[in-house]
Design an enzyme around this catalytic site. Sequence first.
Site, PDB file in Angstrom:
ATOM      1  N   GLY A 273       0.823  -1.211   0.000  1.00 46.72           N
ATOM      2  CA  GLY A 273       0.000   0.000   0.000  1.00 46.72           C
ATOM      3  C   GLY A 273       0.851   1.252   0.000  1.00 46.72           C
ATOM      4  O   GLY A 273       0.494   2.257   0.613  1.00 46.72           O
TER       5      GLY A 273
ATOM      6  N   ASN B 218       1.287   3.316  -2.296  1.00 49.54           N
ATOM      7  CA  ASN B 218       0.873   4.339  -3.266  1.00 49.54           C
ATOM      8  C   ASN B 218       0.137   5.509  -2.639  1.00 49.54           C
ATOM      9  O   ASN B 218      -0.049   6.538  -3.272  1.00 49.54           O
ATOM     10  CB  ASN B 218      -0.002   3.717  -4.370  1.00 49.54           C
ATOM     11  CG  ASN B 218      -1.289   3.126  -3.836  1.00 49.54           C
ATOM     12  OD1 ASN B 218      -1.255   2.072  -3.201  1.00 49.54           O
ATOM     13  ND2 ASN B 218      -2.409   3.783  -4.067  1.00 49.54           N
ATOM     14  N   SER B 219      -0.319   5.362  -1.376  1.00 50.52           N
ATOM     15  CA  SER B 219      -1.051   6.501  -0.811  1.00 50.52           C
ATOM     16  C   SER B 219      -0.799   6.633   0.690  1.00 50.52           C
ATOM     17  O   SER B 219      -0.247   5.726   1.326  1.00 50.52           O
ATOM     18  CB  SER B 219      -2.557   6.366  -1.088  1.00 50.52           C
ATOM     19  OG  SER B 219      -3.143   5.514  -0.134  1.00 50.52           O
TER      20      SER B 219
ATOM     21  N   ILE C 155       0.103   7.045   4.449  1.00 51.30           N
ATOM     22  CA  ILE C 155       1.297   6.795   5.268  1.00 51.30           C
ATOM     23  C   ILE C 155       2.302   5.928   4.502  1.00 51.30           C
ATOM     24  O   ILE C 155       3.512   6.146   4.571  1.00 51.30           O
ATOM     25  CB  ILE C 155       0.865   6.118   6.585  1.00 51.30           C
ATOM     26  CG1 ILE C 155       0.033   7.120   7.406  1.00 51.30           C
ATOM     27  CG2 ILE C 155       2.048   5.615   7.383  1.00 51.30           C
ATOM     28  CD1 ILE C 155      -0.895   6.472   8.399  1.00 51.30           C
ATOM     29  N   GLY C 156       1.786   4.966   3.756  1.00 56.41           N
ATOM     30  CA  GLY C 156       2.659   4.092   2.972  1.00 56.41           C
ATOM     31  C   GLY C 156       3.444   4.881   1.938  1.00 56.41           C
ATOM     32  O   GLY C 156       4.641   4.642   1.732  1.00 56.41           O
TER      33      GLY C 156
ATOM     34  N   SER D  31      -2.822  -0.198  14.820  1.00 55.08           N
ATOM     35  CA  SER D  31      -3.547   0.998  15.235  1.00 55.08           C
ATOM     36  C   SER D  31      -3.936   0.858  16.709  1.00 55.08           C
ATOM     37  O   SER D  31      -4.131  -0.257  17.209  1.00 55.08           O
ATOM     38  CB  SER D  31      -4.813   1.154  14.391  1.00 55.08           C
ATOM     39  OG  SER D  31      -5.660   2.119  14.975  1.00 55.08           O
TER      40      SER D  31
ATOM     41  N   TYR E  88     -12.305  -3.934  11.475  1.00 54.14           N
ATOM     42  CA  TYR E  88     -11.022  -3.221  11.354  1.00 54.14           C
ATOM     43  C   TYR E  88     -10.211  -3.366  12.654  1.00 54.14           C
ATOM     44  O   TYR E  88      -9.022  -3.682  12.628  1.00 54.14           O
ATOM     45  CB  TYR E  88     -11.290  -1.747  11.047  1.00 54.14           C
ATOM     46  CG  TYR E  88     -10.040  -0.885  10.991  1.00 54.14           C
ATOM     47  CD1 TYR E  88      -9.169  -0.938   9.898  1.00 54.14           C
ATOM     48  CD2 TYR E  88      -9.729  -0.008  12.037  1.00 54.14           C
ATOM     49  CE1 TYR E  88      -8.024  -0.142   9.848  1.00 54.14           C
ATOM     50  CE2 TYR E  88      -8.588   0.790  11.991  1.00 54.14           C
ATOM     51  CZ  TYR E  88      -7.745   0.717  10.894  1.00 54.14           C
ATOM     52  OH  TYR E  88      -6.607   1.507  10.850  1.00 54.14           O
TER      53      TYR E  88
HETATM   54  N1  LIG Z   1      -4.913   7.292   8.824  1.00 50.47           N
HETATM   55  C1  LIG Z   1      -4.972   7.062  10.120  1.00 50.47           C
HETATM   56  O1  LIG Z   1      -5.388   7.899  10.915  1.00 50.47           O
HETATM   57  C2  LIG Z   1      -4.508   5.748  10.676  1.00 50.47           C
HETATM   58  C3  LIG Z   1      -4.605   5.549  12.060  1.00 50.47           C
HETATM   59  C4  LIG Z   1      -4.187   4.357  12.586  1.00 50.47           C
HETATM   60  C5  LIG Z   1      -3.642   3.401  11.761  1.00 50.47           C
HETATM   61  N2  LIG Z   1      -3.549   3.592  10.423  1.00 50.47           N
HETATM   62  C6  LIG Z   1      -2.965   2.541   9.605  1.00 50.47           C
HETATM   63  O2  LIG Z   1      -2.018   3.084   8.699  1.00 50.47           O
HETATM   64  C7  LIG Z   1      -1.899   2.238   7.559  1.00 50.47           C
HETATM   65  C8  LIG Z   1      -1.930   3.078   6.300  1.00 50.47           C
HETATM   66  O3  LIG Z   1      -3.211   3.647   6.168  1.00 50.47           O
HETATM   67  P1  LIG Z   1      -3.458   5.105   5.567  1.00 50.47           P
HETATM   68  O4  LIG Z   1      -4.071   5.883   6.625  1.00 50.47           O
HETATM   69  O5  LIG Z   1      -2.264   5.588   4.882  1.00 50.47           O
HETATM   70  O6  LIG Z   1      -4.620   4.761   4.535  1.00 50.47           O
HETATM   71  P2  LIG Z   1      -4.686   4.803   2.946  1.00 50.47           P
HETATM   72  O7  LIG Z   1      -4.216   6.106   2.412  1.00 50.47           O
HETATM   73  O8  LIG Z   1      -6.062   4.377   2.604  1.00 50.47           O
HETATM   74  O9  LIG Z   1      -3.656   3.686   2.528  1.00 50.47           O
HETATM   75  C9  LIG Z   1      -3.987   2.336   2.535  1.00 50.47           C
HETATM   76  C10 LIG Z   1      -3.207   1.652   1.438  1.00 50.47           C
HETATM   77  O10 LIG Z   1      -3.557   0.261   1.472  1.00 50.47           O
HETATM   78  C11 LIG Z   1      -3.795  -0.131   0.133  1.00 50.47           C
HETATM   79  N3  LIG Z   1      -4.652  -1.303   0.031  1.00 50.47           N
HETATM   80  C12 LIG Z   1      -5.957  -1.421   0.408  1.00 50.47           C
HETATM   81  N4  LIG Z   1      -6.407  -2.649   0.086  1.00 50.47           N
HETATM   82  C13 LIG Z   1      -5.385  -3.307  -0.493  1.00 50.47           C
HETATM   83  C14 LIG Z   1      -5.222  -4.601  -1.042  1.00 50.47           C
HETATM   84  N5  LIG Z   1      -6.233  -5.473  -1.101  1.00 50.47           N
HETATM   85  N6  LIG Z   1      -4.022  -4.953  -1.538  1.00 50.47           N
HETATM   86  C15 LIG Z   1      -2.997  -4.098  -1.534  1.00 50.47           C
HETATM   87  N7  LIG Z   1      -3.079  -2.849  -1.029  1.00 50.47           N
HETATM   88  C16 LIG Z   1      -4.253  -2.461  -0.513  1.00 50.47           C
HETATM   89  C17 LIG Z   1      -4.451   1.069  -0.498  1.00 50.47           C
HETATM   90  O11 LIG Z   1      -4.390   0.930  -1.915  1.00 50.47           O
HETATM   91  P3  LIG Z   1      -5.418   1.730  -2.877  1.00 50.47           P
HETATM   92  O12 LIG Z   1      -4.943   3.121  -2.949  1.00 50.47           O
HETATM   93  O13 LIG Z   1      -5.341   0.991  -4.161  1.00 50.47           O
HETATM   94  O14 LIG Z   1      -6.773   1.635  -2.222  1.00 50.47           O
HETATM   95  C18 LIG Z   1      -3.572   2.169   0.039  1.00 50.47           C
HETATM   96  O15 LIG Z   1      -2.406   2.269  -0.709  1.00 50.47           O
HETATM   97  C19 LIG Z   1      -3.017   1.227   7.682  1.00 50.47           C
HETATM   98  O16 LIG Z   1      -2.483   0.009   8.160  1.00 50.47           O
HETATM   99  C20 LIG Z   1      -3.952   1.818   8.710  1.00 50.47           C
HETATM  100  O17 LIG Z   1      -4.667   0.845   9.423  1.00 50.47           O
HETATM  101  C21 LIG Z   1      -3.969   4.763   9.864  1.00 50.47           C
END
Ligand SMILES: NC(=O)c1ccc[n+]([C@@H]2O[C@H](COP(=O)([O-])OP(=O)(O)OC[C@H]3O[C@@H](n4cnc5c(N)ncnc54)[C@H](OP(=O)(O)O)[C@@H]3O)[C@@H](O)[C@H]2O)c1
Length: 412
Positions: free
Chosen positions: A128, A130-131, A133-134, A257, A290
């Site tokens: 992940g 591409n968007s 935190i990743g 999380s 989740y």
């Molecule tokens: N944002 C927060 O406040 C927060 C808080 C606590 C924990 N987290 C954790 O931080 C991490 C990153 O999340 P984020 O906030 O950066 O969210 P995000 O922008 O939605 O990033 C999630 C990434 O996971 C990818 N993904 C989803 N389903 C997938 C699949 N089946 N196969 C491969 N890749 C997949 C998405 O790809 P697409 O772009 O193609 O959908 C996207 O690149 C997660 O583990 C999340 O639980 C985030």
Amino acid sequence: MAALKFAGMDDTDSEDELPPGWEERSTKDGWVYYANHDEMKTQWEHPKTGKKKRCAGDLPYGWEQETDEKGQIVYVDHINKRTTYFDPRQAFTVEDVVLKPKRYDGNTAALEILQGRDLSDRVVVITGGNSGIGFETARSFALHGAHVILACRNLTRANKAVTLIQQEWHKAKVEAIMCDLASLQSVREFADAFKAKKLPLHILVCNAAVCTQPWSLTADGLESTFQTCHLGHFLLVRCLQDVLRRSAPARVVVVSSESHRFTDLLDSSGKVDLALLSPPKSEYWSMVAYNRAKLCNILFSSELHRRLSPHGVTCNAVHPGNMMYTSIHRSWWLMTLLFTLARPFTKSMQQGAATAVYCAVAPELEGAGGMYFNNCFRCLPSAQAQDQGSAAGLWELSERLVEERSAGVQAL
Ligand SMILES: NC(=O)c1ccc[n+]([C@@H]2O[C@H](COP(=O)([O-])OP(=O)(O)OC[C@H]3O[C@@H](n4cnc5c(N)ncnc54)[C@H](OP(=O)(O)O)[C@@H]3O)[C@@H](O)[C@H]2O)c1
């Protein structure tokens, strides 16, 4: 002098000036020590400041260190033709400061942690990437020279991310490989494609997730939040563990999380329950799914560390921060509203990537794992996330699932 004494200022300005009876000397390898002629003693610490010092750099041009007939170190100034017991470098001593690991906190950005680091010999895989935190994690590593591979389910979005990073630094070594974590077959294909490149793997960041999406089953017959967040990563590590072991010391970081605290995954007999992890539609609550997946992330991380650390592969789990405005909220309007309201008060994505980056590179974490970090600090996860029995139970269940489902058994 008397006037100065009266004013309490008879002492020199220099805190380094030695009290009467003391002399400053240095060893052959440049460490400064202090000799007291009255008391016939020597010590490393300055008698007034208590600091230790050493001579910095080489001898000045024309000087040489020799040993006289009594075995004492002397310094010969060939230009002015004189010999002295005084090391001329004592004029430029530096304090012997014990370097403590740098302290980071919730305001630290990922790039700050990597400041001054050359990662050009490191290979990093980020799911992940591409968007959100990743992406910031991938960008930070790539801008420091690492070869970064984005494991993504959508190659158009992934290649856009690659272009963005390369626009920032044209020499960045970033590429994308297809990996849909919601498909066991896709994960295996990713592992094969990665292995075909014959690269080592030093850092694997299991970051991808979905949150609060409507119930759906994957092609492998499992609830998709569970498979995407946990089982896909489980299989990915299983497929890549030989590369990780060959590349040791290697580190795995699992992005979890704080929401893992609001749930459990044991049945009434205390066993990890598949019906809770992958429930039918009638028992599905998207937020609970989740939270359970995030609890799995920590249990998986600690069991992985237990199993692979004897082979030089360590693993830690992290909480990146609260309600950062990424794409994670996109599946439910209520989440989008909450994330929008919280946006001015939450971390930037660079700050969100910091704890994972810290766990991936911090020298003080070399060989250390099985822990949970928030704001670059170790903290305790929930009681169930610390339970070794649950970690082992989840591992066994995951092993069974990837074997059964890959063999085509798809019943829930
Ligand atoms: N944002 C927060 O406040 C927060 C808080 C606590 C924990 N987290 C954790 O931080 C991490 C990153 O999340 P984020 O906030 O950066 O969210 P995000 O922008 O939605 O990033 C999630 C990434 O996971 C990818 N993904 C989803 N389903 C997938 C699949 N089946 N196969 C491969 N890749 C997949 C998405 O790809 P697409 O772009 O193609 O959908 C996207 O690149 C997660 O583990 C999340 O639980 C985030």
